[in-house]
Design an enzyme around this catalytic site. Structure first.
Site, PDB file in Angstrom:
ATOM      1  N   LYS A  57      38.743   4.768 -19.609  1.00  0.00           N
ATOM      2  CA  LYS A  57      37.311   4.514 -19.730  1.00  0.00           C
ATOM      3  C   LYS A  57      37.022   3.017 -19.794  1.00  0.00           C
ATOM      4  O   LYS A  57      36.035   2.539 -19.219  1.00  0.00           O
ATOM      5  CB  LYS A  57      36.773   5.242 -20.965  1.00  0.00           C
ATOM      6  CG  LYS A  57      36.736   6.755 -20.781  1.00  0.00           C
ATOM      7  CD  LYS A  57      36.596   7.504 -22.083  1.00  0.00           C
ATOM      8  CE  LYS A  57      36.689   9.013 -21.854  1.00  0.00           C
ATOM      9  NZ  LYS A  57      36.754   9.797 -23.093  1.00  0.00           N
ATOM     10  N   GLN A 101      36.387   8.946 -29.447  1.00  0.00           N
ATOM     11  CA  GLN A 101      37.343   9.773 -28.711  1.00  0.00           C
ATOM     12  C   GLN A 101      37.730  10.982 -29.563  1.00  0.00           C
ATOM     13  O   GLN A 101      38.145  10.838 -30.705  1.00  0.00           O
ATOM     14  CB  GLN A 101      38.590   8.954 -28.352  1.00  0.00           C
ATOM     15  CG  GLN A 101      39.605   9.715 -27.525  1.00  0.00           C
ATOM     16  CD  GLN A 101      39.068  10.147 -26.164  1.00  0.00           C
ATOM     17  OE1 GLN A 101      38.410   9.384 -25.485  1.00  0.00           O
ATOM     18  NE2 GLN A 101      39.349  11.374 -25.773  1.00  0.00           N
ATOM     19  N   ASP A 124      27.710   9.750 -25.202  1.00  0.00           N
ATOM     20  CA  ASP A 124      28.616  10.871 -24.922  1.00  0.00           C
ATOM     21  C   ASP A 124      27.933  12.217 -25.188  1.00  0.00           C
ATOM     22  O   ASP A 124      28.520  13.273 -24.951  1.00  0.00           O
ATOM     23  CB  ASP A 124      29.878  10.738 -25.778  1.00  0.00           C
ATOM     24  CG  ASP A 124      31.062  11.507 -25.214  1.00  0.00           C
ATOM     25  OD1 ASP A 124      31.065  11.790 -23.999  1.00  0.00           O
ATOM     26  OD2 ASP A 124      31.987  11.836 -25.979  1.00  0.00           O
TER      27      ASP A 124
END
Length: 289
Positions: A57, A101, A124
């Site tokens: 990413k 994450q 996200d």
């Protein structure tokens, strides 16, 4: 071996186009504000797969003109410590978006951690605020993998109106929001999960199938309705998805490969939403850039 007849839904090519558009917008935001959009990535522990995902990413950010700030925390980090770190990032004006994450270590309350992310930086799409916005069809950040799935369906002109969409999986960041986004596009949605009775019989009814169960080649071709659209959101050991590709491709009309289907789209949507967040925080109208 069964001969594949389905058209591949090329997530890699579509993600590249989206990322190019994102890079162009990032450059304009940087020119207008003097600061590039910035994505903060937070990693707790040293899970090898998570380390790889975060590095990927960061690399994609750099290619799109997005700066990144990485926060590494030890596996022993408490929920309170993680919440404090995410709160600090949420309050930092230099940060456009935040990615925690996941999964985090088992002793951490993941939901509490997600909720420490400011809604305007939840690129996200993991907070309850974002989930509610998806459910009500209101503006907001979508969960990235479901958002990527919807972009693939749009790109391949799949008309969802009146279609029976079956989602196999009910996670808060994949299965559930995928179903809500499909419902918003006028599909009739059925959710299936580990306690669904006679799962194959329901899968066989799917005009559009989203596989997000996390089990390698769990769905077989004989259970795919001829002509169905198959989106495989799984990624398992051996580079295989949740759908047995060869047998499913012999019956489907459209199918995503693994890798190269849904996966690249997830990152493309993440970067796009980071740039959207940066524009909103700067008071810029993306349509005018």
């Amino acid at each position: 071996m069964t001969t594949a007849t389905a058209q591949l839904m090329d997530g890699t090519a579509l993600a590249r186009r989206i990322s190019e558009q994102t890079a162009a917008l990032a450059a304009k935001i940087t020119e207008r504000t003097g600061a590039a959009p910035c994505l903060a990535t937070v990693l707790v522990g040293e899970d090898p797969a998570s380390v790889t995902y975060v590095r990927m990413k960061q690399n994609r950010c750099a290619k799109a003109g997005i700066t990144s700030r990485h926060v590494e925390l030890p596996a022993s980090t408490t929920t309170e410590e993680l919440v404090a770190a995410l709160t600090e990032l949420s309050e930092d004006p230099e940060i456009s978006g935040i990615l925690l994450q996941h999964p985090v270590p088992h002793h951490i309350d993941e939901r509490a951690a997600f909720e420490a992310i400011a809604p305007g930086k939840d690129v996200d799409g993991v907070t309850m605020h974002s989930f509610a916005a998806m459910g009500f069809g209101l503006p907001g950040f979508v969960s990235c993998t479901p958002g990527g799935i919807m972009r693939l369906l749009e790109a391949y002109d799949v008309d969802l109106t009146g279609k029976h969409a079956v989602v196999v999986g009910r996670s808060a960041i994949l299965g559930k929001p995928a179903g809500m986004l499909l419902l918003e596009r006028n599909a009739t949605v059925t959710y299936c999960h580990s306690r669904t009775v006679d799962l194959p019989s329901i899968v066989r009814q799917a005009d559009v199938l989203v596989a997000a169960v996390g089990k390698a080649e769990f769905i077989r071709g004989e259970d795919i309705k001829p002509g169905a659209v198959v989106l495989d959101a799984g990624y398992n050991e051996g580079n295989v998805g949740d759908v047995h590709f060869e047998s499913a491709a012999a019956r489907a009309s459209l199918i995503t490969p693994v890798p190269g289907g849904v996966g690249p789209m997830t990152i493309a949507v993440l970067l796009e939403q980071t740039v959207q967040a940066a524009a909103a925080q700067a008071g810029l109208d993306l349509a005018e850039l």
